[in-house]
Design an enzyme around this catalytic site. Structure first.
Site, PDB file in Angstrom:
ATOM      1  N   ASP A   3     -19.972  98.673-111.502  1.00 28.98           N
ATOM      2  CA  ASP A   3     -18.884  97.960-111.867  1.00 28.98           C
ATOM      3  C   ASP A   3     -17.795  98.224-110.922  1.00 28.98           C
ATOM      4  O   ASP A   3     -17.670  99.507-110.565  1.00 28.98           O
ATOM      5  CB  ASP A   3     -18.716  98.087-113.304  1.00 28.98           C
ATOM      6  CG  ASP A   3     -17.373  97.494-113.650  1.00 28.98           C
ATOM      7  OD1 ASP A   3     -16.905  96.411-113.509  1.00 28.98           O
ATOM      8  OD2 ASP A   3     -16.545  98.385-114.220  1.00 28.98           O
ATOM      9  N   PHE A   4     -16.821  97.586-110.730  1.00 32.33           N
ATOM     10  CA  PHE A   4     -15.600  97.995-109.917  1.00 32.33           C
ATOM     11  C   PHE A   4     -14.439  98.783-110.701  1.00 32.33           C
ATOM     12  O   PHE A   4     -14.205  99.889-110.662  1.00 32.33           O
ATOM     13  CB  PHE A   4     -15.068  97.198-109.034  1.00 32.33           C
ATOM     14  CG  PHE A   4     -14.090  97.095-108.047  1.00 32.33           C
ATOM     15  CD1 PHE A   4     -14.270  98.039-106.812  1.00 32.33           C
ATOM     16  CD2 PHE A   4     -12.705  97.023-108.379  1.00 32.33           C
ATOM     17  CE1 PHE A   4     -13.510  98.278-105.966  1.00 32.33           C
ATOM     18  CE2 PHE A   4     -11.715  97.435-107.317  1.00 32.33           C
ATOM     19  CZ  PHE A   4     -12.165  98.166-106.194  1.00 32.33           C
ATOM     20  N   ASP A   5     -13.805  97.909-111.570  1.00 31.37           N
ATOM     21  CA  ASP A   5     -12.479  98.408-112.003  1.00 31.37           C
ATOM     22  C   ASP A   5     -12.879  99.439-113.261  1.00 31.37           C
ATOM     23  O   ASP A   5     -13.526  99.061-114.182  1.00 31.37           O
ATOM     24  CB  ASP A   5     -11.497  97.142-112.909  1.00 31.37           C
ATOM     25  CG  ASP A   5     -11.009  96.273-111.537  1.00 31.37           C
ATOM     26  OD1 ASP A   5     -10.188  96.754-110.853  1.00 31.37           O
ATOM     27  OD2 ASP A   5     -11.554  95.502-111.018  1.00 31.37           O
ATOM     28  N   ASP A 187     -17.861 100.628-117.252  1.00 31.77           N
ATOM     29  CA  ASP A 187     -17.010 101.097-118.121  1.00 31.77           C
ATOM     30  C   ASP A 187     -16.709 100.165-119.422  1.00 31.77           C
ATOM     31  O   ASP A 187     -16.104 100.791-120.392  1.00 31.77           O
ATOM     32  CB  ASP A 187     -15.563 101.347-117.523  1.00 31.77           C
ATOM     33  CG  ASP A 187     -14.896 100.124-117.126  1.00 31.77           C
ATOM     34  OD1 ASP A 187     -15.290  99.384-116.441  1.00 31.77           O
ATOM     35  OD2 ASP A 187     -13.687 100.062-117.459  1.00 31.77           O
TER      36      ASP A 187
HETATM   37  O1  LIG Z   1     -16.142  94.066-114.002  1.00 28.85           O
HETATM   38  P1  LIG Z   1     -14.922  94.707-113.354  1.00 28.85           P
HETATM   39  O2  LIG Z   1     -14.999  94.908-111.802  1.00 28.85           O
HETATM   40  O3  LIG Z   1     -14.611  95.869-114.060  1.00 28.85           O
HETATM   41  O4  LIG Z   1     -13.862  93.489-113.555  1.00 28.85           O
HETATM   42  C1  LIG Z   1     -13.327  93.508-114.634  1.00 28.85           C
HETATM   43  C2  LIG Z   1     -11.839  92.982-114.757  1.00 28.85           C
HETATM   44  O5  LIG Z   1     -11.358  93.909-113.851  1.00 28.85           O
HETATM   45  C3  LIG Z   1     -10.027  93.963-113.416  1.00 28.85           C
HETATM   46  O6  LIG Z   1      -9.011  93.949-114.657  1.00 28.85           O
HETATM   47  C4  LIG Z   1      -9.030  95.335-115.140  1.00 28.85           C
HETATM   48  O7  LIG Z   1      -8.668  96.168-114.106  1.00 28.85           O
HETATM   49  C5  LIG Z   1      -7.394  95.907-113.635  1.00 28.85           C
HETATM   50  C6  LIG Z   1      -6.979  96.773-112.337  1.00 28.85           C
HETATM   51  O8  LIG Z   1      -7.248  98.137-112.720  1.00 28.85           O
HETATM   52  C7  LIG Z   1      -6.229  96.309-115.150  1.00 28.85           C
HETATM   53  O9  LIG Z   1      -5.079  96.082-114.502  1.00 28.85           O
HETATM   54  C8  LIG Z   1      -7.029  95.401-116.070  1.00 28.85           C
HETATM   55  O10 LIG Z   1      -6.087  95.617-117.400  1.00 28.85           O
HETATM   56  C9  LIG Z   1      -8.456  95.427-116.366  1.00 28.85           C
HETATM   57  O11 LIG Z   1      -8.710  94.369-117.291  1.00 28.85           O
HETATM   58  C10 LIG Z   1      -9.872  92.360-112.739  1.00 28.85           C
HETATM   59  O12 LIG Z   1      -8.488  92.203-112.530  1.00 28.85           O
HETATM   60  C11 LIG Z   1     -10.231  91.291-113.531  1.00 28.85           C
HETATM   61  O13 LIG Z   1     -10.379  90.142-112.767  1.00 28.85           O
HETATM   62  C12 LIG Z   1     -11.888  91.454-113.660  1.00 28.85           C
HETATM   63  O14 LIG Z   1     -12.363  90.623-114.512  1.00 28.85           O
END
Ligand SMILES: O=P(O)(O)OC[C@H]1O[C@H](O[C@H]2O[C@H](CO)[C@@H](O)[C@H](O)[C@H]2O)[C@H](O)[C@@H](O)[C@@H]1O
Length: 245
Positions: A3-5, A187
């Site tokens: 996963d990324f974020d 995560d």
């Molecule tokens: O599946 P992921 O790659 O983890 O993406 C899930 C969402 O991640 C991002 O939002 C999350 O990270 C942001 C930056 O750190 C944070 O500000 C936010 O509160 C988190 O929910 C992304 O912006 C979303 O579009 C994704 O769906």
């Protein structure tokens, strides 16, 4: 697959300002030299692909509704196309309904709409979620999912990161292949579908955070944060590289 974020990259207040740590990029490049590797994200496909920027990886965006291989795009879920009209309408309604709430960020992906409330005053968070839920309930092709301080509207079908990971493993000819061990790291709640896929016969790693505490997980192992994961992946890259030589 990672996963990324919150997994490869540390969480930040503004999604558009988040960057992949330099060392983690190097490790992913090294891994991709020795085995299929990729990023399975909730972000828009072009967003995550641009933010990681390694041509040899697989990428899945919009929680797996779009998947691209190292060469070219190979998959778009038909339910995503069918939901485009409702996503446009939801984007319009959400932006209008929440225009007066400071801190809300509306992030349109091709096959999803994320409404971030990380920067919203705590007392208004429930209001934001209930507005998004109401709009999702009203539009036939959409359903709401929850992530880390984000409410997301996605096509209302049985497709998620777990289904996308299974699709990818089939595509790679990995299912039942000797010596192939699928690994997934994530995560968030939305990553649990993919962690469940690797529960038997693979390796799952959860990246813990204060936001989720010790919530139940399908993962076998846990690391404390994206920095620890970078170090772990570095060691894995060394081992995979060593065994390939
Ligand atoms: O599946 P992921 O790659 O983890 O993406 C899930 C969402 O991640 C991002 O939002 C999350 O990270 C942001 C930056 O750190 C944070 O500000 C936010 O509160 C988190 O929910 C992304 O912006 C979303 O579009 C994704 O769906």
């Amino acid at each position: 697959m990672c996963d990324f974020d919150g997994t490869l990259a540390p969480i930040g207040d503004v999604p558009g300002e988040v960057a992949l740590p330099v060392r983690t990029r190097e490790v992913l490049e090294e891994l991709a030299r020795h085995c299929p590797a990729g990023v399975l994200s909730g972000r828009d496909l072009d967003d995550v692909r641009g933010r990681v920027g390694i041509g040899e990886l697989w990428y899945a965006g919009s929680h797996g509704f779009e998947i691209a291989g190292p060469a070219e795009q190979v998959f778009a879920h038909p339910a995503g196309e069918a939901a485009l009209g409702d996503l446009d309408e939801a984007q319009r309604r959400v932006s209008e309904s929440l225009a007066g709430v400071p801190g809300v960020l509306v992030d349109r992906k091709r096959f999803g709409l994320a409404v971030h409330y990380r920067m919203v005053e705590a007392g208004m968070a429930d209001h934001v979620v209930s507005v998004v839920r109401g709009i999702g309930d009203d539009l036939a092709h959409l359903k709401m999912k929850h992530g880390r301080l984000v409410a997301e509207l996605l096509p209302d079908v049985d497709w998620h990161k777990g289904r996308a990971l299974s699709w990818l493993l089939e595509e790679l000819g990995a299912v039942g292949a000797e010596g192939f061990v699928p690994v997934f790291v994530g995560d968030d709640f939305t990553d649990e579908d993919a962690l469940r896929v690797v529960r038997d016969g693979g390796v799952g790693v959860v990246v813990r955070s204060g936001e989720h505490g010790d919530r139940p997980t399908w993962a076998h192992y846990a690391v404390a944060g994206p920095e620890s994961l970078g170090a772990l992946l570095g060691r894995v890259a060394e081992l995979v590289g060593g065994s390939a030589r």
